[in-house]
Write a protein that holds these residues in place. Structure first.
Motif, PDB file in Angstrom:
ATOM      1  N   ASN A   1       0.821  -1.212   0.000  1.00 30.98           N
ATOM      2  CA  ASN A   1       0.000   0.000   0.000  1.00 30.98           C
ATOM      3  C   ASN A   1       0.854   1.260   0.000  1.00 30.98           C
ATOM      4  N   LEU A   2       1.875   1.300   0.856  1.00 30.42           N
ATOM      5  CA  LEU A   2       2.732   2.487   0.946  1.00 30.42           C
ATOM      6  C   LEU A   2       3.555   2.679  -0.326  1.00 30.42           C
ATOM      7  N   ILE A   3       4.006   1.582  -0.912  1.00 32.09           N
ATOM      8  CA  ILE A   3       4.817   1.662  -2.125  1.00 32.09           C
ATOM      9  C   ILE A   3       4.028   2.271  -3.273  1.00 32.09           C
ATOM     10  N   ASP A   4       2.750   1.943  -3.375  1.00 30.43           N
ATOM     11  CA  ASP A   4       1.920   2.497  -4.446  1.00 30.43           C
ATOM     12  C   ASP A   4       1.560   3.960  -4.207  1.00 30.43           C
TER      13      ASP A   4
ATOM     14  N   LYS B   1       8.742   5.579  -4.239  1.00 35.99           N
ATOM     15  CA  LYS B   1       9.282   4.214  -4.209  1.00 35.99           C
ATOM     16  C   LYS B   1      10.773   4.199  -3.904  1.00 35.99           C
ATOM     17  N   LYS B   2      11.501   5.100  -4.513  1.00 33.16           N
ATOM     18  CA  LYS B   2      12.939   5.133  -4.323  1.00 33.16           C
ATOM     19  C   LYS B   2      13.296   5.443  -2.867  1.00 33.16           C
ATOM     20  N   LEU B   3      12.570   6.389  -2.261  1.00 31.05           N
ATOM     21  CA  LEU B   3      12.805   6.742  -0.860  1.00 31.05           C
ATOM     22  C   LEU B   3      12.478   5.569   0.057  1.00 31.05           C
ATOM     23  N   ILE B   4      11.381   4.862  -0.240  1.00 29.53           N
ATOM     24  CA  ILE B   4      11.002   3.694   0.563  1.00 29.53           C
ATOM     25  C   ILE B   4      12.066   2.617   0.450  1.00 29.53           C
TER      26      ILE B   4
END
Length: 405
Positions: free
Chosen positions: A77-80, A84-87
């Motif tokens: 959920n968070l990735i979408d 994305k790069k920071l995660i």
């Protein structure tokens, strides 16, 4: 009301699979998986080295998977929704710190806590890496891209155990943990050179942005449930072999080097992954799943009757053709069924299937070994492969019916 997507910026994708971002991402993945496999193959032995018992070693090995499984829906959920790069970078930092912390404590309770944190970070790494790699791919070559990306895992599986064993033998466990942490830092540095993909937002017909709301569909991809279920059952069969093939070879068959199974498996993966992905993109998934099912069933039959190193090699090769082709095909099928901005959830959903299958398969296999023995246990897991194939057939028949309407 119709739903669409709006991009904050548009970047034209390179039509080649081997673009700069993909090459960097596959390198990052390889270093991250080397960290995973080095720790995975050493942590239980390290616990017994510290004076812990087998139950504690098993607990410490298992809590990692449990944390990873629980975290995956949140990760998707968070990735979408976010950068994305920071995660990815944040998750690599968490894993690097956790890995280093193994070297500064001998308290088993603290190690359990570190494993929980390690599993949390890893859930994000496994999900976001595959998602970012798929977004660099031309849509018509998605299966091939995922198959090639998976080779980073194959390389890690092939070299990481030997690296960990060499370092622990000559320099000790602490230096091995520090080295593993350093490799993760290297992965994070490489990630800097990957371009941040454009953010994609859901919009309504009036072009207004739809604010994300919490719902089941935000943590589990309904469209990826069929690939997930197939990976649950195929993962069970795969786990029965990988978990017990060494004990089966050493204790039951008297084979000195049953590990050749994994060597043969890795070699076949290097050949199968790119070719199966290309075939799936051109002809369709059924041209991979049906032959893969036959090969996978054959591998269980061969291993159940193997009495020599040659039999273990053949079983490993067949497993590479079978599960080695089924796994990336199902991952790419899940991605094909969702918009690109929902691939994080699709990735976490299918990865949950792998976690459930491998964890559940190992537990069931252990119970079966104690009741019916190794050979019968392997043969019984053919049922799981047949179930996964039936699920695929039902799914394809529904697809064919809908396409004719």
């Amino acid at each position: 009301m119709g739903i669409g997507v709006r991009m904050e910026s548009v970047i034209k994708k390179d039509l080649k699979i081997w673009n700069k971002d993909f090459i960097v991402l596959i390198s990052v993945s390889m270093f991250a998986f080397i960290n995973l496999v080095m720790i995975l193959t050493s942590i239980a032995k390290y616990v017994t080295f510290l004076g812990g018992n087998e139950m504690q070693a098993g607990l410490i090995a298992g809590v990692f998977s449990i944390t990873s499984l629980v975290t995956r829906p949140l990760a998707g959920n968070l990735i979408d929704r976010f950068n994305k790069k920071l995660i990815y970078a944040s998750a690599l930092i968490i894993v690097a710190i956790a890995t280093f912390c193994y070297s500064i404590t001998t308290d088993i309770k603290v190690i359990i806590l570190i494993r929980l944190i390690h599993g949390f970070g890893w859930a994000f790494i496994a999900t976001v890496g595959l998602t970012m790699a798929s977004n660099t791919a031309p849509e018509e070559k998605l299966s091939q891209t995922i198959g090639i990306y998976g080779l980073s895992i194959v390389v890690a599986m092939a070299i990481a155990p030997n690296i960990a064993l060499y370092i622990t033998t000559h320099f000790g466990y602490n230096f091995m943990f520090i080295t593993s942490s350093f490799l993760t830092v290297c992965a994070m540095i490489m990630l800097i050179f990957v371009k941040q993909p454009p953010k994609i937002l859901e919009t309504a017909d009036n072009n207004s942005i739809i604010k994300p709301k919490f719902s089941l569909g935000k943590i589990i991809s309904i469209k990826a449930l069929t690939p997930m279920l197939i990976l649950v059952f195929s993962g069970m069969a795969y786990s029965s072999m990988t978990t017990f093939v060494n004990a089966y070879g050493y204790d039951y068959r008297g084979i000195e080097n049953p590990g050749v199974f994994f060597t043969a498996y890795a070699i076949m993966l290097l050949l199968v992954r790119p070719l199966s992905g290309k075939l799936a993109d051109i002809k369709g998934e059924k041209y991979i799943i049906f032959p893969g099912t036959i090969a996978f069933i054959s591998s269980l039959i061969v291993i159940s009757q193997a009495t020599s190193v040659f039999g273990f090699i053949i079983a490993g090769l067949l497993t590479g053709v079978g599960y080695g082709a089924i796994y990336p095909t199902m991952m790419s099928l899940a991605f094909k069924r969702v918009p690109s901005h929902q691939r994080g959830i699709a990735s976490s959903t299918t990865s949950m299937g792998i976690d459930i299958g491998i964890g559940g398969g190992a537990a069931i296999a252990g119970k079966l070994v104690s009741t019916v023995g190794y050979s019968i246990m392997f043969l019984l897991f053919i049922v799981a492969i047949i179930i996964s194939c039936i699920i695929f057939i039902i799914d394809q028949s529904k697809k064919d019916k809908s396409s004719t309407l």
